[in-house]
Structure formats: structure tokens, C-alpha cells
Motif scaffolding. Structure first.
Motif, PDB file in Angstrom:
ATOM      1  N   GLY A 183      -4.965   0.727   8.780  1.00 36.27           N
ATOM      2  CA  GLY A 183      -4.436   2.022   9.192  1.00 36.27           C
ATOM      3  C   GLY A 183      -5.342   2.770  10.140  1.00 36.27           C
ATOM      4  O   GLY A 183      -5.359   4.003  10.145  1.00 36.27           O
ATOM      5  N   ASP A 228      -2.970   0.657   4.411  1.00 41.29           N
ATOM      6  CA  ASP A 228      -4.236   1.257   4.803  1.00 41.29           C
ATOM      7  C   ASP A 228      -5.215   1.145   3.637  1.00 41.29           C
ATOM      8  O   ASP A 228      -4.912   1.581   2.527  1.00 41.29           O
ATOM      9  CB  ASP A 228      -3.990   2.724   5.173  1.00 41.29           C
ATOM     10  N   ILE A 245       3.542   4.414   5.354  1.00 37.14           N
ATOM     11  CA  ILE A 245       2.107   4.165   5.240  1.00 37.14           C
ATOM     12  C   ILE A 245       1.727   4.242   3.763  1.00 37.14           C
ATOM     13  O   ILE A 245       2.007   5.238   3.097  1.00 37.14           O
ATOM     14  CB  ILE A 245       1.291   5.179   6.055  1.00 37.14           C
TER      15      ILE A 245
END
Length: 260
Positions: free
Chosen positions: A9, A31, A88
Motif C-alpha cells: 500500500g 497493505d 484497502i
């Protein structure tokens, strides 16, 4: 199954996510950490997902004449990827293997630390400097000193169809602007290799194409002057809000310093 899973990320991974998500590909970014991860999986993270988290001031990124706080830049880039449609999540990928050794188009299974496995048709490795999860795929890692790089072609494709590498992990210079550009370039290769339409990024004034009896290309749009002004006002308001107050907390120190 996701269309694209991006491991990492940082700026390269987030730039790639902006492009693939805007092209309509179902995009997930894993991430390994960071200052304020948007969402947490069951996996653990090391809270140090991007080298930029350690940077006191990002000074050579075009568009910021006096520099910019690197962490604020990362926050805004994460936000942009989410607005584009990317998901994410915080986590760590431990290995990647093809679902079917005889048919790579079947996609890949990504094992995660403490979480459920993930499936994706294509994977972008953007996780400097961790690449151990790529060992089962034999993508052609290159040892240089204590670091491992991944061998890629000009578009970021590795020796394994459907696996790509972006940014520093792909032996690109250790500069934020280069990582962002390379992430976008690799994303365009992913888009080209998928079923998505060729991607343009061009918001044109009303009648720019249609006024010449041309169809609006994929990824483009025409907007009225009223809509242009609305978007400009929204963008300015968001940036004013983002930069209204300073970030008080210090950058993340290098682990070798923190351990002393």
C-alpha cells in the motif's frame, strides 16, 4: 474472486489501484501497515507499510513547490484509491500459488497471515522490500546485497503470466514520483491484459469529442462547464480541509533506530 490484488500500500501500489479501479476492475490492496490503515483484516501488520511513512518531508514531487508532508500525501493517495473504487485492507500476504498449475488464467490463491486466503485473477507485487511470498511462483527474483528485486519486462510483467511487479521491488529508482508513475504503467499493462476497455484518463469539455462527431473513448467523459466548476470547487474544498491543520505526530523511525 477479485480481478486484481495489489500487495503493498505504498505509492506504487496505490497508483496502480487508482488506475485499475477506475478502469472497472475489482481491485483489492493489501497493505502491511501504515499510520492509519482504512480497514483491518484479521492479519497482523507491521505498522510500517510504506517507506514514505519515515519521510519527514517529500520535497521533489511535482505539484508541491514547497514540499508536502509525506504522510499526508499517502493519506490523500489512499483516499483517492478508495474513491476510485479500490478496497484497502490491512494484512500480510505470505505466499501466492496458482489455482491450477496447468491454467494460469484460473487465477491465484494468496495465503495471508492470520486471515482467510484471497483469490485474484492478477496480482501486482508492490511490497518493497518483502517478496518472500513470491517464492512459490519462481518469478525470477534477483539478489543484490541484502535486497531482493523482481525481474520484469518494460510493462512490469514477470515471468509468470498474471503476476506483475511495480515500484522499487521492480528495481525502479527509490523516488516517490518514479514509483507512482511505474505503478500507473504496470496498472495499464494489467488493464490491457484483462477484458477491460483500453483506459484513457481524460475529462474533456462538453462537445470535445461529440462536437466532432466522434464517440467518447473508454475512460473519458465530457462534462459541462457547470460540472467543471462543481468539481473544481469540490477539489479545492477537499485540499483546503486536508491541509488546514499540521500533522503533529512524528514520522515513523527506521526499525534499527527505534530498537536502540
Amino acid at each position: 474472486m477479485r480481478d486484481v490484488c495489489i500487495v503493498g500500500g505504498g505509492v506504487a501500489g496505490l497508483a496502480a489501484a487508482i488506475f485499475t479501479a477506475r478502469a472497472g476492475l475489482d481491485t483489492l490492496v493489501i497493505d502491511s501497515g501504515g499510520r492509519t490503515p482504512p480497514r483491518s483484516r484479521a492479519q497482523s501488520g507491521n505498522r510500517d507499510g510504506s517507506t514514505l511513512e519515515r519521510n519527514a518531508s517529500l520535497e521533489n514531487y511535482p505539484g508541491f513547490p514547497d514540499g508536502v508532508d509525506a504522510r499526508r500525501y499517502l493519506d490523500l493517495t489512499r483516499e483517492q484509491a478508495q474513491i476510485a473504487g479500490a478496497t484497502i485492507e490491512l494484512g500480510r500476504v505470505t505466499s501466492i500459488e496458482p489455482k491450477d498449475e496447468t491454467a494460469l488464467e484460473a487465477g491465484f490463491v494468496l495465503e495471508t497471515e492470520g486471515g482467510e486466503p484471497l483469490e485474484a485473477r492478477r496480482v501486482i507485487a508492490a511490497s518493497w522490500s518483502d517478496s518472500e511470498y513470491l517464492v512459490p511462483l519462481d518469478v525470477g527474483r534477483i539478489q543484490r546485497g541484502s535486497k531482493q528485486f523482481v525481474s520484469v519486462d518494460d510493462a512490469g510483467r514477470t515471468a509468470v503470466d498474471g503476476i506483475y511487479a511495480a515500484g522499487r521491488l521492480a528495481n525502479e529508482p527509490h523516488q516517490a514520483i518514479v514509483a507512482a508513475g511505474h505503478g500507473a504503467k504496470v496498472a495499464l499493462a494489467v488493464i490491457h491484459d484483462s477484458d477491460a476497455n483500453f483506459y484513457h484518463d481524460w475529462v474533456a469539455p462538453e462537445d470535445y469529442f461529440t462536437g466532432r462527431d466522434r464517440e467518447v473513448p473508454p475512460g473519458c467523459e465530457e462534462i459541462s462547464d457547470e460540472e467543471r466548476r462543481r468539481r473544481d470547487e469540490q477539489a479545492r474544498a477537499r485540499l483546503l480541509e486536508a491541509f488546514a491543520e499540521p500533522l503533529d505526530e512524528r514520522p515513523t523511525m527506521h526499525p534499527s533506530v527505534a530498537e536502540e
